[in-house]
Scaffold this motif. Sequence first.
Motif, PDB file in Angstrom:
ATOM      1  N   THR A  43       8.278 -69.848  -1.086  1.00  0.00           N
ATOM      2  CA  THR A  43       9.115 -70.586  -1.883  1.00  0.00           C
ATOM      3  C   THR A  43       8.164 -71.023  -3.300  1.00  0.00           C
ATOM      4  OG1 THR A  43      10.242 -71.597  -0.116  1.00  0.00           O
ATOM      5  CG2 THR A  43      10.316 -72.855  -2.345  1.00  0.00           C
ATOM      6  N   ALA A  47      -0.073 -73.243   5.086  1.00  0.00           N
ATOM      7  CA  ALA A  47       1.546 -72.933   5.409  1.00  0.00           C
ATOM      8  C   ALA A  47       2.042 -74.275   5.529  1.00  0.00           C
ATOM      9  CB  ALA A  47       1.690 -72.208   6.660  1.00  0.00           C
ATOM     10  N   GLY A  48       3.285 -74.336   4.687  1.00  0.00           N
ATOM     11  CA  GLY A  48       3.879 -75.569   5.004  1.00  0.00           C
ATOM     12  C   GLY A  48       3.735 -76.564   3.964  1.00  0.00           C
ATOM     13  N   VAL A 103      10.299 -66.097   2.774  1.00  0.00           N
ATOM     14  CA  VAL A 103       9.312 -67.014   3.178  1.00  0.00           C
ATOM     15  C   VAL A 103       8.512 -67.531   2.198  1.00  0.00           C
ATOM     16  CG1 VAL A 103       9.361 -65.703   5.499  1.00  0.00           C
ATOM     17  CG2 VAL A 103       7.636 -65.234   3.808  1.00  0.00           C
ATOM     18  N   TYR A 129       3.165 -72.488  -5.049  1.00  0.00           N
ATOM     19  CA  TYR A 129       4.141 -71.926  -3.890  1.00  0.00           C
ATOM     20  C   TYR A 129       3.855 -72.275  -2.601  1.00  0.00           C
ATOM     21  CZ  TYR A 129       4.091 -68.689  -7.887  1.00  0.00           C
ATOM     22  OH  TYR A 129       4.166 -68.014  -9.208  1.00  0.00           O
ATOM     23  N   ARG A 130       4.629 -71.984  -1.865  1.00  0.00           N
ATOM     24  CA  ARG A 130       4.698 -72.588  -0.399  1.00  0.00           C
ATOM     25  C   ARG A 130       5.023 -71.241   0.597  1.00  0.00           C
ATOM     26  NH1 ARG A 130       7.525 -77.052  -0.645  1.00  0.00           N
ATOM     27  NH2 ARG A 130       9.658 -75.869   0.104  1.00  0.00           N
ATOM     28  N   GLU A 175       6.813 -70.854   3.917  1.00  0.00           N
ATOM     29  CA  GLU A 175       7.524 -71.729   4.831  1.00  0.00           C
ATOM     30  C   GLU A 175       7.254 -71.532   6.362  1.00  0.00           C
ATOM     31  OE1 GLU A 175       9.049 -73.980   3.719  1.00  0.00           O
ATOM     32  OE2 GLU A 175       9.400 -73.183   1.576  1.00  0.00           O
TER      33      GLU A 175
END
Length: 217
Positions: free
Chosen positions: A206, A164-165, A204, A213-214, A216
């Motif tokens: 991106t 995540a992130g 959520v 992809y990410r 958030e």
Amino acid sequence: MRTLIAEDDEPVGRALRDVLSANGYAVTLVHRGADVLLRHAEAQVILLDLGLPDIDGLEVLRKLRRVDDVVVIVLTCRDDERSVVLALRLGADDYLVKPVRLAELLARMEASVRRYRHAELDGTGYSAGGLQIDFGLRQVTVDGSVIHLTPTEFDVLAVLARRAGTAVSREVIQDEIWGDAFLTKSNALDVHLHQLRMKLGKPVITTIRGFGYRLEP
């Protein structure tokens, strides 16, 4: 230690396999770069020749490092500085020039594996912004409501949640779920991501154009 040897010279490959097996290693011998990209998840350490017949070893290393941080030791006849520097910059853990002494090879393998640490977040769950994931129960809730995902949709979300992130490449997701990141031409990932986004109902995930992809945090 599970070891994958990628060596196009069959007698050399067999000799390496036999001597490592005699020293307690579980060895798989392949001769093509494509086999490395398909079977890397089986190994704890990869001995990679650069002169493979289908894909140059440096390109194999480049692709491999996009999806896996398994220990890779380059074992090759190329002793020019450019190859050494490029291989290390691409993520090789070590670089040995043939012929190599057995004692040195074993010592380098053991040292590299000791340094190896697989980076991942807490393995039990993820929670942020109303999104909660229980990896053990394979359960997802959004703002307290259970979201029913297919097994593959959950797997896609879990791959992103464990990083995540950070931006996660399409190849990483495809490799972890389907095991053939470099051979599949399917749009299956796009379909699963579309459905996943619809079910989560929150922006959520991106898209990183041209990469992946990410999630958030």
